[in-house]
Design an enzyme around this catalytic site. Sequence first.
Site, short mmCIF file in Angstrom:
data_model
loop_
_atom_site.label_atom_id
_atom_site.label_comp_id
_atom_site.label_asym_id
_atom_site.label_seq_id
_atom_site.Cartn_x
_atom_site.Cartn_y
_atom_site.Cartn_z
N ASP A 23 -0.31 -7.86 -18.28
CA ASP A 23 0.55 -7.43 -19.46
C ASP A 23 -0.02 -7.89 -20.63
OD1 ASP A 23 2.93 -6.97 -20.33
OD2 ASP A 23 3.79 -9.18 -20.37
N HIS B 49 8.01 -6.50 -13.87
CA HIS B 49 7.98 -7.93 -14.20
C HIS B 49 9.02 -8.72 -13.38
CE1 HIS B 49 5.74 -7.49 -17.88
NE2 HIS B 49 6.44 -6.51 -18.32
N HIS C 227 -0.78 -3.09 -15.41
CA HIS C 227 0.19 -3.59 -16.75
C HIS C 227 -0.46 -3.86 -17.68
CE1 HIS C 227 4.41 -3.21 -17.95
NE2 HIS C 227 4.10 -4.00 -18.71
N ARG D 232 8.65 5.53 -17.86
CA ARG D 232 9.17 4.06 -18.02
C ARG D 232 10.52 4.15 -18.52
NH1 ARG D 232 6.90 -1.22 -21.39
NH2 ARG D 232 7.22 -2.72 -19.67
N TYR E 193 12.23 -1.68 -16.38
CA TYR E 193 12.39 -3.18 -16.83
C TYR E 193 13.69 -3.14 -17.54
CZ TYR E 193 10.70 -7.33 -19.01
OH TYR E 193 10.57 -8.89 -19.30
N HIS F 107 -1.32 -2.62 -22.12
CA HIS F 107 -0.93 -1.96 -23.23
C HIS F 107 -2.25 -1.70 -24.28
CE1 HIS F 107 3.15 -2.42 -22.04
NE2 HIS F 107 3.06 -3.90 -22.06
#
Length: 288
Positions: free
Chosen positions: A241, A175, A26, A120, A151, A28
Amino acid sequence: MLPCIPPRDETKAPKAKAPALSCDCHMHIFGPEADYPYSQQRGFTPPDASPQAYWRMADTLGFQRAVIVQASVYGWDNRRTVQAVEEFGRERARGIVMVNADVDRQTLSDLNDRGIRGTRFITTISGGPTIDNLPGVAAKIAEFGWHIEMYVPRNLWPELLPVVADLPVPVVFDHLGGLSAETDENDPDLLGILRLLESGKCWVKLCGYRASLTGHPYDDVTPLVTRYISTAPERCVWGTDWPHTTLADYMPDDGDLFDQFCGWTSDEAVRTRILVDNPAELYHFPPA
């Protein structure tokens, strides 16, 4: 819009490096904004987070694979995520995008060929798809062996968990399933998620710091995380993250976060399963 501070320039070396072919499940990539403009409906504006900056951090941890997750700030524009997979190289990266129920088969096929392995649903912040698209999207992506990453606010789970159980594709609970560190061990939402993990249908991402109520060093999340690991280690994956969007004060050090992960289980075989074997299965990486 929510404020964002940038990730750390330097990452602390962890006490132990990750095993070979470990995957950060995970993270970005953002910017530059002139080339990849953000959605007007976004809930935050991130600083640039480049592939080069990411790999400096990942190399410090010893990670060799990564999953680039579409962030809500890009809405349905998946170009940055797809391009990042190309920049990383498909031998070491996969991507998660956002698609709606009206997506056509050719688009999905093209995305699949370019290393995308899931879509997602994020409703915790502006810019993500709405839950009513869930069954329609699942029906379309099933052909490609994709999964859905979710999420969502925890108050939606009583309604959504039965829907998730009936979907024709796996679901990854992002998460820690959106549960907070104070979640009771007999909480019905937690028990429902655990049952789906045990069924072999679903997965959970052990990105823990956002679940903390006490803040750094996020020790209060340990009971919840270890409950997931002890129940279904074969259905857990872990992610940094990075670059840790929407944080306005303390920026976590990814070396500390990885050390925390290693402290969640002393069993090296379980660690390797979570970091290497499970991601290879979930994201369709080639064997070593």
